[in-house]
Design a protein around this motif. Structure first.
Motif, short mmCIF file in Angstrom:
data_model
loop_
_atom_site.label_atom_id
_atom_site.label_comp_id
_atom_site.label_asym_id
_atom_site.label_seq_id
_atom_site.Cartn_x
_atom_site.Cartn_y
_atom_site.Cartn_z
N GLU A 1 0.84 -1.21 0.00
CA GLU A 1 0.00 0.00 0.00
C GLU A 1 0.87 1.26 0.00
N GLU B 1 1.57 6.69 -6.91
CA GLU B 1 0.51 7.66 -7.23
C GLU B 1 0.99 9.09 -7.01
N LEU C 1 7.89 -3.18 -6.10
CA LEU C 1 6.56 -3.78 -5.95
C LEU C 1 6.50 -5.20 -6.51
N LYS D 1 0.13 -9.88 -10.36
CA LYS D 1 0.40 -8.44 -10.20
C LYS D 1 1.89 -8.14 -10.37
N TYR E 1 5.01 -8.26 -4.38
CA TYR E 1 3.90 -9.09 -4.84
C TYR E 1 4.29 -10.56 -4.88
N ARG F 1 8.13 0.54 -9.12
CA ARG F 1 7.45 -0.61 -9.73
C ARG F 1 8.25 -1.90 -9.51
N TYR G 1 4.03 1.62 -1.06
CA TYR G 1 4.73 1.79 -2.34
C TYR G 1 3.76 2.22 -3.45
N ASN G 2 2.54 1.69 -3.42
CA ASN G 2 1.54 2.12 -4.42
C ASN G 2 1.17 3.59 -4.23
N HIS H 1 3.56 -5.60 -13.47
CA HIS H 1 4.55 -4.52 -13.32
C HIS H 1 5.79 -4.80 -14.16
#
Length: 422
Positions: free
Chosen positions: A224, A231, A255, A267, A259, A252, A226-227, A271
């Motif tokens: 969350e 953004e 991430l 996911k 994942y 990315r 890193y996302n 990426h």
């Protein structure tokens, strides 16, 4: 008895005399003199590119490099309380060479002397070089309390513009070292404050928060964070153009690992596919996508193709670096060879898989990884080579854990080895 002692003394004296005649101690003294003269010449290298080139040249001859560092350490000890024989330029090259050689006991006092020297003359760039070297050394040797202490000192002190500009990066390292010490509440409290006060750089400290949460084992919360950083990067004006794209690629890529750890291969793959589209000549992204797919028994033919492309791209890059004099030899990437062996193994092509896996494990620098030796052992077992498999698993358990995943893998390897010995 007395006669025997006298005889031994005579023989010893004769041996010493012979050594002198043969160039023993005299030759050693000459060697030391030559080493010291070469070391003192480092003081005159002022240009940063020239310093980097010199460091690279010295590091090529590992045996001589260690002798130079050892002699430099003696010179620094001899000068205690007197004038340091090394100015900042020479001292920095020696410190980095010692660091590279893992001669940490010599690198540390050199970095400390550099910090003192740079602080005295109030050179911002030199203060940053010296402190960063010392902090990296403590980090590499897992002295996290000293990392925290040194980072805090850097942050508390004032310095020229270059020094002040480096503080956000030192604060990040401070947060990370606190986490490594197990002080997660303090680390998260500090990073949350940094996010609040850094309106234009909140994205940067959000990814730092993600790093801490990952270290704490809180994978969904780390994802969350890193996302959120990704953004924020889309809307920030602090970064533009290629710099922004590179940072987004970095987030990315982190991430993808998160994942995978969280068992969400789809996911992670999404990426990596974005990263490959943006960077078609980057071997790392192709290798990683091929590996995570094959490890999950997905898209095996496409995985093999991607991994082979990664090996080809990496070889071309290494050949280019060798041509430019930045690399001594061109050899295959051990991680990519492991990936190739593993995708062939997954396709039950055991004989084909064995050679790249053996080649990966044989790499003295990059092959000492628990996962590589585990893959090799699995391949030997599939070929009915139980003795070789046991030897490979025993070697695997001697490798250091490099990631959190290695702890679970170590448990599984121990179970495989126990079963194989029964």
């Amino acid at each position: 008895m007395v006669a025997n002692r006298v005889r031994r003394v005579v023989l010893l004296a004769a041996a010493v005399g012979f050594a002198v005649l043969a160039g023993g101690p005299v030759r050693a003294a000459d060697d030391n003199k030559e080493l010291r003269e070469e070391l003192l010449k480092l003081n005159s290298i002022t240009d940063k590119d020239a310093q980097r080139d010199k460091l690279r040249a010295l590091a090529k001859d590992k045996d001589k490099a260690k002798k130079l560092v050892t002699e430099a350490g003696k010179m620094l000890k001899e000068a205690k309380g007197k004038d340091n024989p090394f100015n900042f330029n020479g001292g920095l090259i020696v410190a980095r060479l010692a660091h590279f050689n893992k001669q940490y006991d010599i690198a540390e006092p050199f970095y400390e002397a550099l910090v003192e020297n740079a602080t005295k003359i109030k050179s911002g760039s030199k203060m940053v070089d010296a402190y960063e070297g010392l902090i990296d050394l403590y980090w590499e040797t897992k002295k996290y309390a000293l990392v925290s202490e040194t980072c805090q000192k850097f942050v508390d002190d004032m310095g020229p513009e270059e020094y002040e500009r480096a503080k956000p990066f030192i604060l990040e390292r401070l947060v990370q070292s606190m986490a490594k010490e197990g002080k997660f509440d303090e680390a998260l409290g500090l990073v949350d404050n940094l996010i609040r006060v850094s309106a234009q750089a909140d994205w940067y400290f959000l990814q730092t928060k993600g790093w801490v949460l990952r270290e704490q084992g809180k994978l969904p919360a780390a994802i969350e964070a890193y996302n959120s950083a990704l953004e924020k990067l889309d809307t920030t004006d602090a970064l533009k153009g290629e710099g922004k794209d590179q940072m987004k690629d970095r987030v990315r890529y982190i991430l993808t690992g998160l994942y995978v750890d969280n068992k969400d291969v789809d996911k992670a793959a999404k990426h990596l596919q974005t990263l490959i589209k943006r960077n078609p000549d980057n071997p790392t992204y192709k290798n990683d996508l091929g590996f995570i797919w094959c490890d999950a028994n997905m898209n095996l033919e496409e995985s093999e193709k991607l991994i082979k492309e990664a090996i080809e791209l990496d070889t071309k890059e290494r050949e280019k670096l060798k041509k430019e004099g930045k690399l001594d030899e061109v050899k295959p990437n051990a991680a990519y060879l492991d990936s190739l062996g593993w995708v062939l193994f997954k396709q039950k092509k055991y004989k084909e898989a064995l050679e790249p896996l053996k080649q990966a494990a044989a790499d003295d620098e990059d092959g000492s990884h628990l996962e590589i030796w585990d893959h090799l052992a699995d391949c030997h077992m599939a070929l009915g080579e139980k003795k070789e498999a046991i030897a490979a698993w025993e070697k695997a358990l001697k490798c250091e854990d490099l990631t959190k995943r290695d702890g679970e893998r170590r448990r599984k390897v121990s179970e495989k080895l126990k079963k194989a010995r029964e």
